[in-house]
Write a protein that holds these residues in place. Structure first.
Motif, PDB file in Angstrom:
ATOM      1  N   ARG A  34     -10.119  -3.834   3.543  1.00 49.07           N
ATOM      2  CA  ARG A  34      -8.806  -3.975   2.913  1.00 49.07           C
ATOM      3  C   ARG A  34      -8.370  -2.586   2.460  1.00 49.07           C
ATOM      4  O   ARG A  34      -9.081  -1.925   1.697  1.00 49.07           O
ATOM      5  N   ILE A  35      -7.247  -2.142   2.948  1.00 54.19           N
ATOM      6  CA  ILE A  35      -6.762  -0.788   2.684  1.00 54.19           C
ATOM      7  C   ILE A  35      -5.386  -0.869   2.047  1.00 54.19           C
ATOM      8  O   ILE A  35      -4.494  -1.566   2.556  1.00 54.19           O
ATOM      9  N   VAL A  36      -5.222  -0.162   0.944  1.00 46.93           N
ATOM     10  CA  VAL A  36      -3.949  -0.083   0.233  1.00 46.93           C
ATOM     11  C   VAL A  36      -3.464   1.355   0.296  1.00 46.93           C
ATOM     12  O   VAL A  36      -4.230   2.296   0.056  1.00 46.93           O
ATOM     13  N   GLY A  37      -2.205   1.536   0.643  1.00 49.22           N
ATOM     14  CA  GLY A  37      -1.664   2.885   0.739  1.00 49.22           C
ATOM     15  C   GLY A  37      -0.153   2.879   0.688  1.00 49.22           C
ATOM     16  O   GLY A  37       0.470   1.909   0.246  1.00 49.22           O
ATOM     17  N   PHE A  38       0.429   3.966   1.159  1.00 47.56           N
ATOM     18  CA  PHE A  38       1.891   4.044   1.177  1.00 47.56           C
ATOM     19  C   PHE A  38       2.336   5.108   2.156  1.00 47.56           C
ATOM     20  O   PHE A  38       1.554   5.957   2.597  1.00 47.56           O
ATOM     21  N   THR A  39       3.596   5.030   2.527  1.00 40.86           N
ATOM     22  CA  THR A  39       4.260   6.084   3.284  1.00 40.86           C
ATOM     23  C   THR A  39       5.392   6.614   2.418  1.00 40.86           C
ATOM     24  O   THR A  39       5.982   5.867   1.632  1.00 40.86           O
ATOM     25  N   VAL A  40       5.689   7.884   2.532  1.00 36.60           N
ATOM     26  CA  VAL A  40       6.676   8.490   1.650  1.00 36.60           C
ATOM     27  C   VAL A  40       7.432   9.570   2.415  1.00 36.60           C
ATOM     28  O   VAL A  40       6.905  10.172   3.347  1.00 36.60           O
TER      29      VAL A  40
ATOM     30  N   VAL B 214      10.079   5.312  -0.190  1.00 34.41           N
ATOM     31  CA  VAL B 214       8.695   4.954  -0.470  1.00 34.41           C
ATOM     32  C   VAL B 214       8.453   3.535   0.036  1.00 34.41           C
ATOM     33  O   VAL B 214       9.236   2.629  -0.259  1.00 34.41           O
ATOM     34  N   VAL B 215       7.382   3.340   0.795  1.00 38.96           N
ATOM     35  CA  VAL B 215       7.000   2.015   1.280  1.00 38.96           C
ATOM     36  C   VAL B 215       5.516   1.822   1.002  1.00 38.96           C
ATOM     37  O   VAL B 215       4.681   2.598   1.485  1.00 38.96           O
ATOM     38  N   GLU B 216       5.191   0.823   0.198  1.00 34.62           N
ATOM     39  CA  GLU B 216       3.799   0.488  -0.069  1.00 34.62           C
ATOM     40  C   GLU B 216       3.291  -0.438   1.025  1.00 34.62           C
ATOM     41  O   GLU B 216       4.016  -1.343   1.467  1.00 34.62           O
ATOM     42  N   ILE B 217       2.062  -0.219   1.456  1.00 35.17           N
ATOM     43  CA  ILE B 217       1.509  -1.047   2.540  1.00 35.17           C
ATOM     44  C   ILE B 217       0.122  -1.550   2.151  1.00 35.17           C
ATOM     45  O   ILE B 217      -0.561  -0.957   1.328  1.00 35.17           O
ATOM     46  N   GLU B 218      -0.234  -2.660   2.754  1.00 33.90           N
ATOM     47  CA  GLU B 218      -1.552  -3.249   2.547  1.00 33.90           C
ATOM     48  C   GLU B 218      -2.030  -3.826   3.869  1.00 33.90           C
ATOM     49  O   GLU B 218      -1.278  -4.521   4.560  1.00 33.90           O
TER      50      GLU B 218
ATOM     51  N   LEU C 161      10.759   9.940   6.605  1.00 36.25           N
ATOM     52  CA  LEU C 161      10.271   9.192   7.772  1.00 36.25           C
ATOM     53  C   LEU C 161       9.465   7.958   7.383  1.00 36.25           C
ATOM     54  O   LEU C 161       8.831   7.343   8.240  1.00 36.25           O
ATOM     55  N   CYS C 162       9.487   7.601   6.093  1.00 33.33           N
ATOM     56  CA  CYS C 162       8.626   6.498   5.663  1.00 33.33           C
ATOM     57  C   CYS C 162       9.026   5.178   6.306  1.00 33.33           C
ATOM     58  O   CYS C 162       8.171   4.354   6.639  1.00 33.33           O
ATOM     59  N   TYR C 163      10.317   4.958   6.501  1.00 27.98           N
ATOM     60  CA  TYR C 163      10.760   3.698   7.106  1.00 27.98           C
ATOM     61  C   TYR C 163      10.418   3.654   8.594  1.00 27.98           C
ATOM     62  O   TYR C 163      10.101   2.594   9.146  1.00 27.98           O
ATOM     63  N   THR C 164      10.476   4.811   9.242  1.00 30.25           N
ATOM     64  CA  THR C 164      10.047   4.883  10.644  1.00 30.25           C
ATOM     65  C   THR C 164       8.565   4.563  10.761  1.00 30.25           C
ATOM     66  O   THR C 164       8.136   3.816  11.652  1.00 30.25           O
ATOM     67  N   GLN C 165       7.747   5.135   9.847  1.00 33.50           N
ATOM     68  CA  GLN C 165       6.313   4.835   9.852  1.00 33.50           C
ATOM     69  C   GLN C 165       6.069   3.358   9.585  1.00 33.50           C
ATOM     70  O   GLN C 165       5.188   2.745  10.193  1.00 33.50           O
ATOM     71  N   ARG C 166       6.846   2.768   8.682  1.00 35.97           N
ATOM     72  CA  ARG C 166       6.712   1.332   8.405  1.00 35.97           C
ATOM     73  C   ARG C 166       6.989   0.510   9.654  1.00 35.97           C
ATOM     74  O   ARG C 166       6.239  -0.424   9.988  1.00 35.97           O
ATOM     75  N   ASP C 167       8.058   0.846  10.366  1.00 36.38           N
ATOM     76  CA  ASP C 167       8.409   0.094  11.569  1.00 36.38           C
ATOM     77  C   ASP C 167       7.339   0.260  12.652  1.00 36.38           C
ATOM     78  O   ASP C 167       7.012  -0.700  13.364  1.00 36.38           O
ATOM     79  N   LEU C 168       6.798   1.468  12.775  1.00 33.28           N
ATOM     80  CA  LEU C 168       5.759   1.699  13.774  1.00 33.28           C
ATOM     81  C   LEU C 168       4.485   0.926  13.429  1.00 33.28           C
ATOM     82  O   LEU C 168       3.823   0.369  14.310  1.00 33.28           O
ATOM     83  N   LEU C 169       4.134   0.890  12.139  1.00 28.97           N
ATOM     84  CA  LEU C 169       2.973   0.111  11.721  1.00 28.97           C
ATOM     85  C   LEU C 169       3.209  -1.381  11.933  1.00 28.97           C
ATOM     86  O   LEU C 169       2.281  -2.121  12.284  1.00 28.97           O
ATOM     87  N   SER C 170       4.443  -1.824  11.727  1.00 26.06           N
ATOM     88  CA  SER C 170       4.772  -3.229  11.972  1.00 26.06           C
ATOM     89  C   SER C 170       4.602  -3.571  13.447  1.00 26.06           C
ATOM     90  O   SER C 170       4.070  -4.638  13.800  1.00 26.06           O
TER      91      SER C 170
ATOM     92  N   LEU D 145      -6.295  -6.029  13.331  1.00 22.44           N
ATOM     93  CA  LEU D 145      -5.479  -6.105  12.118  1.00 22.44           C
ATOM     94  C   LEU D 145      -5.142  -7.577  11.865  1.00 22.44           C
ATOM     95  O   LEU D 145      -4.363  -8.189  12.595  1.00 22.44           O
ATOM     96  N   MET D 146      -5.733  -8.139  10.813  1.00 20.96           N
ATOM     97  CA  MET D 146      -5.568  -9.546  10.513  1.00 20.96           C
ATOM     98  C   MET D 146      -4.340  -9.817   9.647  1.00 20.96           C
ATOM     99  O   MET D 146      -3.741 -10.891   9.732  1.00 20.96           O
ATOM    100  N   ARG D 147      -3.956  -8.830   8.841  1.00 22.48           N
ATOM    101  CA  ARG D 147      -2.838  -9.037   7.932  1.00 22.48           C
ATOM    102  C   ARG D 147      -2.222  -7.689   7.602  1.00 22.48           C
ATOM    103  O   ARG D 147      -2.935  -6.726   7.331  1.00 22.48           O
ATOM    104  N   PHE D 148      -0.894  -7.616   7.644  1.00 25.32           N
ATOM    105  CA  PHE D 148      -0.175  -6.388   7.311  1.00 25.32           C
ATOM    106  C   PHE D 148       0.990  -6.738   6.387  1.00 25.32           C
ATOM    107  O   PHE D 148       1.842  -7.568   6.725  1.00 25.32           O
ATOM    108  N   ILE D 149       1.004  -6.140   5.209  1.00 24.80           N
ATOM    109  CA  ILE D 149       2.049  -6.398   4.212  1.00 24.80           C
ATOM    110  C   ILE D 149       2.684  -5.071   3.837  1.00 24.80           C
ATOM    111  O   ILE D 149       1.977  -4.075   3.616  1.00 24.80           O
ATOM    112  N   TRP D 150       4.017  -5.060   3.769  1.00 23.22           N
ATOM    113  CA  TRP D 150       4.696  -3.865   3.274  1.00 23.22           C
ATOM    114  C   TRP D 150       5.720  -4.285   2.228  1.00 23.22           C
ATOM    115  O   TRP D 150       6.234  -5.393   2.243  1.00 23.22           O
ATOM    116  N   ARG D 151       5.985  -3.391   1.306  1.00 25.64           N
ATOM    117  CA  ARG D 151       6.967  -3.677   0.254  1.00 25.64           C
ATOM    118  C   ARG D 151       7.619  -2.364  -0.183  1.00 25.64           C
ATOM    119  O   ARG D 151       6.978  -1.307  -0.155  1.00 25.64           O
TER     120      ARG D 151
END
Length: 432
Positions: free
Chosen positions: A59-65, A114-118, A68-77, A100-106
């Motif tokens: 289980r990994i908790v992190g963020f993108t900032v 800033v996008v927090e990811i889990e 380009l954070c929204y681009t990174q979020r979309d790529l991770l999605s 990857l069993m579960r991916f959450i972003w907020r």
């Protein structure tokens, strides 16, 4: 706000999944065995059946900032929606093929860029045993080089004023280094070196020969090994004799660091390397304090030269530890305690002397060596004591303990009996 987070992000380690980077805030994982519990009518208790190692989950908790954070979020999605396992590159876990069993972003309230990811992942293939261990050994080598550079730089700067007072001060430093180097001459001529030389030969040569971690050379013969040993001894003797002509701080520093590495490379067995280098990590010359300028300068140079010699040996000991292969968790833990204590004592000396550069290099190298040894200790079997009512043959005991008679030599080597056909009634063996 985003500018502050960008600065914060630089302080955290980077991670990536399927090549898309993000910042790690925290990680956790689960490990264990797959267990099947069986109940039987009329039988007390249960029977637990071991079905093998359970899948490792993370289980990994992190963020993108940043912009380009929204681009990174979309790529991770998109990566989360792809079929099959992907490559996780984690700063402490290493390289893992995982699903990857579960991916959450907020997106935090009131914050932009800033996008927090889990993430929750399950390991498919762990590449840690090869790549991350190799990387850790490379880190130890780099840290050892950094220690050599730091101690050399500190030695030259801290003795420059004293050495400028004349040849008597230089002679005092050279005498300390020469006396210390003579121990290397004793080490390379010891029977331990000759016994360890055969560790590169392919085959079994009895309980008193062999090594812990040395590579096997299929082309080596007894003659070639002895010839190489003779050449290595001559090289070490030449390096020791060269100490008598040293006349500057730079030469003393270079010769001291070169000597320990020459001694280490002359022995194939890492366990023998550690044993031979260990006495060189102690250097305490008799220093006479004086209020006279020349006397004070001599005392300073003697003290700094002794510290330089000890740290040269410590750098080589660290590299020998990275190649050493302990046979049990107990041995690895004992070596860790001894090495940490050795480094900690030298760190205290450097700190008391105000030598911040050497202290930091020693501290970093100690941490890497301890991490390497403790990581291997966790994967090795323990040492247990076996008691028998009679003196049984080693072959019989190997079959009884391990269902593998080929491990008789291992039992003999650890118990060291008078004769393998009559093992002692109490001896130590590996737990598995």
């Amino acid at each position: 706000m985003s500018g502050t987070l960008l600065k914060v992000a630089e302080e955290y380690l980077q991670c990536s999944f399927r090549g898309i980077p993000f910042v790690v805030l925290g990680s956790s994982g689960t490990n264990g065995r797959k267990q099947a519990v069986h109940d039987y009518p009329g039988r007390d208790g249960i029977w637990v059946e071991d079905l093998g190692r359970a899948a490792r989950s993370y289980r990994i908790v992190g963020f993108t900032v940043g912009t380009l954070c929204y681009t990174q979020r979309d790529l991770l999605s998109q990566a989360a929606e792809q079929q099959g396992a992907g490559l996780l590159m984690h700063p402490s876990i290493g390289l893992v093929q995982a699903n990857l069993m579960r991916f959450i972003w907020r997106e935090p309230d009131g914050r932009r860029n800033v996008v927090e990811i889990e993430m929750e992942l399950v390991e498919k293939t762990n590449l840690l045993s090869t790549l991350i261990v190799t990387a850790l050994h490379a880190t130890i080598a780099v840290s050892a080089i950094a220690l050599s550079a730091a101690s050399s730089s500190s030695y030259q700067s801290r003795t420059a004023t004293s050495l400028a007072l004349g040849s008597s001060v230089i002679t005092a430093g050279r005498n300390v280094a020469s006396s210390w180097a003579s121990d290397a001459l004793v080490a390379v001529r010891s029977p331990r070196v000759q016994g360890a030389a055969v560790s590169v030969l392919d085959g079994a040569y009895g309980r008193y020969a062999g090594g812990d971690g040395s590579d096997i050379d299929s082309s080596a013969t007894i003659s070639s090994v002895l010839a190489s040993l003779t050449a290595s001894r001559a090289t070490v003797e030449g390096a020791v004799n060269a100490f008598g002509a040293l006349d500057s701080a730079e030469d003393i520093a270079s010769a001291s660091q070169s000597l320990t590495e020459t001694l280490r490379s002359s022995v194939a067995d890492p366990a023998a390397q550690i044993s031979l280098l260990w006495p060189l990590a102690s250097c305490s010359p008799a220093i006479v304090t004086s209020s006279a300028p020349i006397g004070a300068a001599i005392a300073t140079v003697q003290s700094e030269t002794a510290a330089l010699c000890r740290r040269s040996a410590l750098a080589s000991i660290a590299q020998a530890c990275s190649a050493w292969l302990p046979s049990s968790s107990t041995e690895a833990q004992a070596m860790t305690e001894n090495v940490v204590a050795l480094f900690a004592a030298e760190e205290l000396i450097a700190a008391d002397a105000g030598d911040d550069l050497s202290y930091q290099a020693l501290h970093a190298l100690r941490a890497h060596v301890a991490q390497d040894l403790l990581g291997r200790a966790a994967k090795l079997p323990d040492i247990i004591t076996i008691t028998r009512n009679a003196n049984l043959p080693a072959l019989t005991l190997a079959q009884q303990l391990y269902a593998d008679a080929t491990r008789a030599d291992e039992i003999v080597g650890r118990a060291d009996p008078i004769h393998p056909a009559f093992m002692p009634t109490e001896f130590e063996v590996l737990s598995s």
